[in-house]
Design an enzyme around this catalytic site. Sequence first.
Site, PDB file in Angstrom:
ATOM      1  N   ASP A 181      26.783  32.100 -18.183  1.00  0.00           N
ATOM      2  CA  ASP A 181      27.192  33.576 -18.193  1.00  0.00           C
ATOM      3  C   ASP A 181      26.052  33.664 -19.802  1.00  0.00           C
ATOM      4  OD1 ASP A 181      28.818  35.600 -17.605  1.00  0.00           O
ATOM      5  OD2 ASP A 181      29.490  34.893 -20.165  1.00  0.00           O
ATOM      6  N   MET A 182      26.250  35.636 -18.977  1.00  0.00           N
ATOM      7  CA  MET A 182      25.108  36.295 -19.809  1.00  0.00           C
ATOM      8  C   MET A 182      26.068  36.740 -21.437  1.00  0.00           C
ATOM      9  SD  MET A 182      22.294  36.200 -19.446  1.00  0.00           S
ATOM     10  CE  MET A 182      21.726  37.408 -19.786  1.00  0.00           C
ATOM     11  N   LYS A 237      30.873  32.798  -9.049  1.00  0.00           N
ATOM     12  CA  LYS A 237      29.523  31.956  -9.484  1.00  0.00           C
ATOM     13  C   LYS A 237      29.997  30.655  -9.051  1.00  0.00           C
ATOM     14  CE  LYS A 237      29.085  35.008 -13.603  1.00  0.00           C
ATOM     15  NZ  LYS A 237      29.217  34.956 -15.030  1.00  0.00           N
TER      16      LYS A 237
END
Length: 267
Positions: free
Chosen positions: A8-9, A194
């Site tokens: 994840d960012m 996701k």
Amino acid sequence: MYKLIALDMDGTLLSSDKTISKANLEAIQKAKAKGVKIVLATGRPIKGIKKYLKQLNLLEEGDYAITYNGSVAQSTKNEDIISEIILSTDDIDRLYSLSKDLGVNIHAYTNNDCITPKTSKYTLFEAELNSIPIKVTDFNKLPRNTPIIKIMFIDEEDILDRAIAKLPKELYDKYTIVKSAPYFLEFINKKVNKGVSIRILAQKLGISMDDVICIGDQENDKHMVDYAGLGIAMENATDELKEVANFVTKSNDEDGVAYAINKFILD
């Protein structure tokens, strides 16, 4: 040995100032050198992560990203689509009507724009963050063939939480609904998240989910952290995510991604 790491960012790979720390960058490059596939898995569109992909040297043939919270899986070099599971204008009709009933702001993503019936500070924030133009649009007059990637309720945390409490239960049967930030509630196609997109990509690459590490911090990371052979939550993650994770690493401001890579890949 683990063969793929999905990151994840925001709140995970990125520090609070939206940068990649030296420690995280070095750990990722060392993992790549060992043949581990690095995949960014984010709620952002690919335009919103291009500068990070460049910094991480993830724009080569065979590099991929999961974008729009799993609605799209694509190559990073030429943006070819591996998987795309999206919404339609019927979904705009339904959720726009509901947003007005609940008194919450809304916007949505098409292939090229962030569209909204009226701008709000969170639409402006989202558009600037992701380098995508805002198009003020009458949702009642959208062409029926307009591709809708995802729809978001965006508002102050207390307003959004009140709206969430009033969401019809049947809506959860219709959509994957995830909170990606205190002020962002996202609606995507029920068939995807996701985790699903990472599974699709892993299958394409011939990698078992047992050989996948997924690292995240928010509710929208829950599916991938739960599906992975090794699911990792950040120290700054939600309690719900920590409950499904196999391991809790350090926070995003303490090089938590590097700590996890060093522990499970490099040491």
